[in-house]
Design an enzyme around this catalytic site. Structure first.
Site, PDB file in Angstrom:
ATOM      1  N   ASP A  62      -2.071   9.183  -1.786  1.00 55.39           N
ATOM      2  CA  ASP A  62      -2.575   8.628  -3.046  1.00 55.39           C
ATOM      3  C   ASP A  62      -3.098   7.204  -2.903  1.00 55.39           C
ATOM      4  OD1 ASP A  62      -0.004   7.655  -2.547  1.00 55.39           O
ATOM      5  OD2 ASP A  62       0.881   8.570  -4.313  1.00 55.39           O
ATOM      6  N   ASN A 128      11.837   9.479 -11.387  1.00 61.47           N
ATOM      7  CA  ASN A 128      11.611  10.573 -12.342  1.00 61.47           C
ATOM      8  C   ASN A 128      11.240  11.880 -11.623  1.00 61.47           C
ATOM      9  OD1 ASN A 128       9.016  10.114 -11.480  1.00 61.47           O
ATOM     10  ND2 ASN A 128       8.188   9.534 -13.468  1.00 61.47           N
ATOM     11  N   GLU A 135       3.294  13.051 -11.799  1.00 63.81           N
ATOM     12  CA  GLU A 135       4.358  12.681 -12.726  1.00 63.81           C
ATOM     13  C   GLU A 135       4.883  13.939 -13.425  1.00 63.81           C
ATOM     14  OE1 GLU A 135       5.482   9.764 -12.646  1.00 63.81           O
ATOM     15  OE2 GLU A 135       3.932   8.242 -12.476  1.00 63.81           O
TER      16      GLU A 135
HETATM   17  C1  F6R Z   1       3.649   6.740  -2.392  1.00 61.25           C
HETATM   18  C2  F6R Z   1       3.975   7.804  -3.321  1.00 61.25           C
HETATM   19  C3  F6R Z   1       5.134   7.730  -4.256  1.00 61.25           C
HETATM   20  C4  F6R Z   1       6.386   7.116  -3.636  1.00 61.25           C
HETATM   21  C5  F6R Z   1       7.522   7.091  -4.656  1.00 61.25           C
HETATM   22  C6  F6R Z   1       8.774   6.427  -4.096  1.00 61.25           C
HETATM   23  O1  F6R Z   1       2.508   7.062  -1.621  1.00 61.25           O
HETATM   24  O2  F6R Z   1       3.281   8.759  -3.346  1.00 61.25           O
HETATM   25  O3  F6R Z   1       5.429   9.025  -4.724  1.00 61.25           O
HETATM   26  O4  F6R Z   1       6.759   7.879  -2.532  1.00 61.25           O
HETATM   27  O5  F6R Z   1       7.117   6.397  -5.798  1.00 61.25           O
HETATM   28  O6  F6R Z   1       8.494   5.087  -3.830  1.00 61.25           O
HETATM   29  P1  F6R Z   1       9.533   4.174  -3.034  1.00 61.25           P
HETATM   30  O7  F6R Z   1       9.625   4.748  -1.667  1.00 61.25           O
HETATM   31  O8  F6R Z   1       8.905   2.801  -3.043  1.00 61.25           O
HETATM   32  O9  F6R Z   1      10.819   4.242  -3.773  1.00 61.25           O
END
Ligand code: F6R
Length: 235
Positions: A62, A128, A135
């Site tokens: 992403d 979440n 999401e």
């Molecule tokens: C990042 C992504 C997100 C993160 C998720 C957890 O490329 O796609 O889904 O993996 O938000 O983020 P952290 O590892 O910072 O807790």
């Protein structure tokens, strides 16, 4: 789903490294990558290793809409800093956050994924239950999409920005359907704040309320967790 409990992110990074090493030995060529805090130790381990990705392709999950590859908050910049500058791939793909024609960019990225089927996909997980930027509510069969970030994700990501108001509100993300096409999936989750999402992912019903619960449909998922993230699992 295979659960590997580790003491800390360093040990988790080592486990991830072993999976990539085995993948390379088995001719894996396309590596799906994630940003965020969870894979950082894993990337450090890759960088410190003698693994060679110069014949391989990387495809990231992403990117924020509105940020250039050189913007220090962009996922492209994160990847350059944490991996690509030190451990280059033959070609690294990310969504283009500055694309003026978003529908065309989504199509382009779907084509990238069709041309480069992912052998091993790295994931983190949101509090979440989001994977990529899918999401709650995202369809399990979705392709690359433009997504509106939820309030909770914007708040969680604000730690990387000077002000919460600077956090982009939209992103381009591989869809859940795209993620599920990877041959193998490795998800890192650390800390108490991920415990509920991990329980719902592993033990809850498959529901679009918890995007990561879609991983129950996949035949080869490894979840690398520390004690705190695993603390609500019943087994
Ligand atoms: C990042 C992504 C997100 C993160 C998720 C957890 O490329 O796609 O889904 O993996 O938000 O983020 P952290 O590892 O910072 O807790």
């Amino acid at each position: 789903m295979k659960i590997i409990k580790v003491n800390d992110q360093v040990e988790g990074g080592q486990k991830g490294f072993e999976i990539f090493k085995a993948g390379l030995a088995n001719d894996a060529k396309v590596f799906g990558l994630a940003t965020g805090s969870s894979p950082i130790k894993f990337y450090e381990t890759l960088v410190a290793s003698d693994l060679d990705f110069t014949d391989c392709i990387s495809v990231n999950l992403d990117e924020y809409v509105g940020l250039s590859a050189d913007d220090h908050q962009s996922y492209h910049y994160f990847m350059k800093q944490n991996l690509f500058d030190k451990k280059p791939f033959a070609k690294s793909y990310l969504p283009n956050g500055l694309a003026s024609d978003i529908p065309a960019e989504l199509k382009r990225y779907d084509q990238v994924l069709a041309d480069n089927p992912v052998d091993i996909q790295i994931l983190g997980i949101g509090q979440n239950g989001h994977i990529g930027f899918n999401e709650p509510g995202a369809a399990f069969d979705s392709n690359t999409q433009e997504v509106q970030l939820t309030e909770s994700t914007i708040k969680a990501n604000a730690r990387f920005f000077e002000n919460e108001a600077d956090v982009p509100t939209k992103a381009i993300s591989m869809g859940i359907g795209s993620i599920l096409k990877a041959k193998q999936i490795v998800l890192f989750a650390y800390g108490k704040s991920k415990a509920q999402a991990i329980k719902a992912t592993v033990e809850g019903p498959q529901t679009t309320d918890v995007p990561a619960s879609a991983l129950q449909r996949h035949a080869d998922v490894t979840i690398i967790v520390d004690e705190a993230a695993a603390s609500l699992l019943s087994k």
